[in-house]
Design a protein around this motif. Structure first.
Motif, PDB file in Angstrom:
ATOM      1  N   ARG A  36      23.173  37.559  46.315  1.00 51.96           N
ATOM      2  CA  ARG A  36      24.607  37.790  46.251  1.00 51.96           C
ATOM      3  C   ARG A  36      24.939  39.104  46.944  1.00 51.96           C
ATOM      4  NH1 ARG A  36      26.440  39.386  42.116  1.00 51.96           N
ATOM      5  NH2 ARG A  36      24.598  39.796  40.873  1.00 51.96           N
ATOM      6  N   ASP A  37      26.178  39.234  47.390  1.00 52.67           N
ATOM      7  CA  ASP A  37      26.613  40.513  47.934  1.00 52.67           C
ATOM      8  C   ASP A  37      26.636  41.542  46.809  1.00 52.67           C
ATOM      9  OD1 ASP A  37      27.453  42.228  49.919  1.00 52.67           O
ATOM     10  OD2 ASP A  37      29.567  41.799  49.604  1.00 52.67           O
ATOM     11  N   ARG A  38      26.166  42.726  47.076  1.00 53.26           N
ATOM     12  CA  ARG A  38      26.075  43.811  46.094  1.00 53.26           C
ATOM     13  C   ARG A  38      25.201  43.411  44.903  1.00 53.26           C
ATOM     14  NH1 ARG A  38      26.402  48.781  47.079  1.00 53.26           N
ATOM     15  NH2 ARG A  38      27.203  49.311  45.022  1.00 53.26           N
ATOM     16  N   GLU A  67      31.776  43.786  38.401  1.00 53.58           N
ATOM     17  CA  GLU A  67      31.032  44.590  39.366  1.00 53.58           C
ATOM     18  C   GLU A  67      30.762  46.003  38.844  1.00 53.58           C
ATOM     19  OE1 GLU A  67      31.630  46.415  43.876  1.00 53.58           O
ATOM     20  OE2 GLU A  67      32.837  44.705  43.218  1.00 53.58           O
ATOM     21  N   ARG A 226      38.855  52.158  39.699  1.00 55.59           N
ATOM     22  CA  ARG A 226      38.426  51.286  40.796  1.00 55.59           C
ATOM     23  C   ARG A 226      39.607  50.578  41.439  1.00 55.59           C
ATOM     24  NH1 ARG A 226      34.386  47.992  38.558  1.00 55.59           N
ATOM     25  NH2 ARG A 226      35.873  46.333  38.053  1.00 55.59           N
ATOM     26  N   THR A 230      40.345  51.685  45.380  1.00 51.78           N
ATOM     27  CA  THR A 230      39.915  50.790  46.454  1.00 51.78           C
ATOM     28  C   THR A 230      41.105  50.121  47.142  1.00 51.78           C
ATOM     29  OG1 THR A 230      39.677  48.934  44.897  1.00 51.78           O
ATOM     30  CG2 THR A 230      37.722  50.282  45.324  1.00 51.78           C
ATOM     31  N   GLN A 252      38.819  40.868  42.391  1.00 50.43           N
ATOM     32  CA  GLN A 252      37.438  41.346  42.400  1.00 50.43           C
ATOM     33  C   GLN A 252      37.303  42.838  42.111  1.00 50.43           C
ATOM     34  OE1 GLN A 252      34.500  39.681  42.559  1.00 50.43           O
ATOM     35  NE2 GLN A 252      35.794  37.878  42.327  1.00 50.43           N
ATOM     36  N   VAL A 253      38.380  43.604  42.215  1.00 46.93           N
ATOM     37  CA  VAL A 253      38.285  45.028  41.890  1.00 46.93           C
ATOM     38  C   VAL A 253      38.910  45.328  40.539  1.00 46.93           C
ATOM     39  CG1 VAL A 253      38.149  45.826  44.270  1.00 46.93           C
ATOM     40  CG2 VAL A 253      40.390  45.556  43.204  1.00 46.93           C
ATOM     41  N   THR A 326      39.592  38.194  46.692  1.00 49.72           N
ATOM     42  CA  THR A 326      38.141  38.039  46.654  1.00 49.72           C
ATOM     43  C   THR A 326      37.390  39.206  47.274  1.00 49.72           C
ATOM     44  OG1 THR A 326      38.172  36.794  48.741  1.00 49.72           O
ATOM     45  CG2 THR A 326      38.324  35.522  46.702  1.00 49.72           C
ATOM     46  N   THR A 328      35.601  42.540  47.366  1.00 50.97           N
ATOM     47  CA  THR A 328      35.004  43.470  46.423  1.00 50.97           C
ATOM     48  C   THR A 328      35.226  44.902  46.912  1.00 50.97           C
ATOM     49  OG1 THR A 328      32.857  43.490  47.544  1.00 50.97           O
ATOM     50  CG2 THR A 328      33.228  41.768  45.881  1.00 50.97           C
ATOM     51  N   ALA A 329      34.825  45.861  46.082  1.00 50.70           N
ATOM     52  CA  ALA A 329      34.936  47.264  46.498  1.00 50.70           C
ATOM     53  C   ALA A 329      34.115  47.510  47.755  1.00 50.70           C
ATOM     54  CB  ALA A 329      34.476  48.172  45.359  1.00 50.70           C
ATOM     55  N   ASP A 331      33.339  45.236  50.074  1.00 46.30           N
ATOM     56  CA  ASP A 331      34.023  44.581  51.198  1.00 46.30           C
ATOM     57  C   ASP A 331      35.107  45.483  51.768  1.00 46.30           C
ATOM     58  OD1 ASP A 331      32.568  42.203  50.984  1.00 46.30           O
ATOM     59  OD2 ASP A 331      33.962  41.341  49.536  1.00 46.30           O
TER      60      ASP A 331
END
Length: 483
Positions: A36-38, A67, A226, A230, A252-253, A326, A328-329, A331
């Motif tokens: 997965r990413d991160r 996250e 966050r 972000t 997502q954040v 969608t 994320t921090a 991204d």
């Protein structure tokens, strides 16, 4: 040194070629292995990655966590695994006795220069219980070192409590700031003024405008660190003639789900002032030295649709797209915009060198501001979460007062309209992005308990304002105020 190391997939802070020599296709390898990413990658002192841990991080109750929670838990695992390794044990050999020794070291050992308090230990215990519970369920370990027992809750249900759960968890007494206490902390701590309001000739802060803008946005909107940290330039509401403006927090954040935030005209005015001055200067400096030309994993935004779809070009020329919800921090750190003068980050908040500013770094900014206030003899301090709490309390009191006035209720009448006043809690819940209304009530009702709410909220001669919150401060001792 016999220590475990922690890395994250998709980490753009270091070029892949520097992480593993010759592996310029590291991201493609990660994708092929379905990381997965991160996703955290823990590497043993022998340089090995345990595929069992990778599976837990990829698919388990850990991967379902927010996250921010994952980013908090992963370093805890690294520390505990290192402790075990230095005892000659692998992570899957931990016993309850090892955990007891770890707890003693973390909390009481004289040789430990960084002993922790009960609240931090409770968080570490939750992290370890989550991991080893998943590992035991997969058959990777024979026992969970976190022993628990069952207790009965107030509502008649049951809950599992760790044997080593701390009994000394101390909740901060002060969670709120009155408007005048906030202004003093912001102007002196972040803005570099003296308590008298005059300029401090010895002040060397060059990013006061940025820091004050972030604080004002957080204090006005109640966004989490966050969420506000972000935010992208395209997500900042345009200024008009309104008192308050609405915007969207990406799913997502956010902690659990995306939600709408509301920011005042004054707060957004300061944000736009930062964007057009200090930020613009930082961007020009970054462009001049070519800082944005070779960013690893960079994505150049082609357009953002009205529905929040983001279209971009990958660093290798491939086309990609996603939605603001969608992203994320991580991204968001990778997004760049092409302007007439060259590339610039899509992130709003930038460091002095023009690179995107990590949302985690705001904690240090607030700590330095509070330390400056303390050094000048002021009894004011703040954290990003205190500003969030403060916004909620202001809104809560103001909404109750507004409903009383609109409905023309007397104190006696209002007791018959609990269903109406439930709307107030619901509105504050939505503004804060809480999962349910009870969380809002449990956190923000505290300073209002034990007071004569009827007279406080229905005083026609003294509408709710900064002085009303000062009155709460004097009565409860829970709200930070200044004379």
């Amino acid at each position: 040194m016999g220590e475990w190391s922690l890395f994250w997939t998709g980490d753009t802070s270091t070029p892949a070629a520097e992480v593993v020599s010759g592996w310029r296709d590291l991201r493609e390898r990660e994708a092929a292995l379905r990381f997965r990413d991160r996703q955290p990658i823990l590497v043993s002192p022998e340089g090995r990655v345990d595929p069992r841990l990778s599976k837990i991080f990829r698919r388990s109750t850990f991967s379902a966590k927010a996250e921010g929670t994952q980013e908090t838990y992963a370093p805890i695992y690294r520390l505990f695994f290192t402790f075990l390794w230095q005892r000659g044990l692998n992570w899957d050999q931990a016993t309850p006795e090892d955990l007891e020794d770890w707890e003693d070291w973390r909390r009481r050992a004289a040789a430990n220069p960084k002993r922790i308090e009960g609240a931090t230990w409770g968080k570490e215990l939750a992290a370890l219980n989550l991991l080893y519970k998943a590992a035991r369920g997969q058959g990777y370990v024979r026992e969970n070192p976190v022993l628990t027992h069952t207790v009965r809750t107030q509502d008649g249900g049951t809950a599992e409590v760790a044997e080593l759960a701390p009994s000394d968890v101390v909740h901060a007494d002060v969670k709120w700031l009155t408007p005048r206490a906030y202004r003093l902390w912001r102007n002196v701590g972040l803005g570099g003024l003296l308590p008298s309001g005059l300029e401090d000739e010895g002040w060397r802060g060059r990013l006061g405008g940025r820091d004050c803008a972030f604080a004002d946005l957080t204090y006005s909107s109640g966004m989490r660190r966050r969420e506000a940290g972000t935010i992208l330039t395209c997500e900042i509401p345009e200024l008009g003639r309104q008192n308050y403006y609405s915007g969207k927090v990406g799913q997502q954040v956010a902690k659990r789900a995306g939600h709408t935030f509301y920011a005042s005209h004054a707060a957004l005015q300061r944000v736009w002032g930062y964007r057009l001055s200090i930020r613009a200067e930082a961007v020009r400096a970054g462009q001049a030295r070519g800082a944005y030309d070779e960013v690893p994993g960079r994505r150049i935004v082609r357009s953002v649709t009205r529905r929040g779809r983001v279209l971009w070009t990958e660093w290798d020329g491939r086309l990609g797209e996603g939605s603001l919800d969608t992203l994320t921090a991580a991204d968001r750190l990778r997004l760049y915009i092409r302007t007439e003068d060259g590339l610039e980050p899509a992130m709003l908040w930038l460091a002095e060198n023009g690179m995107p500013f990590s949302y985690r770094s705001w904690t240090k900014v607030f700590e330095r501001a509070s330390a400056r206030c303390e050094a000048l003899g002021l009894g004011v301090f703040a954290t990003p979460h205190m500003l969030r709490h403060s916004m909620a309390l202001r809104v809560l009191v103001a909404l109750h007062n507004a409903l009383d006035r609109r409905l023309g209720l007397t104190p006696a009448d209002r007791r018959h309209y609990e269903d109406v006043y439930g709307q107030v809690w619901s509105m504050v819940k939505d503004m804060l992005g809480h999962k349910n209304e009870q969380v809002t009530r449990d956190i923000y009702l505290e300073p209002l308990r034990g007071l004569q709410l009827d007279s406080l909220l229905n005083d026609e001669d003294n509408p709710v304002d900064a002085e009303k919150l000062a009155e709460l401060s004097a009565r409860t001792g829970l709200i930070l105020d200044v004379a």
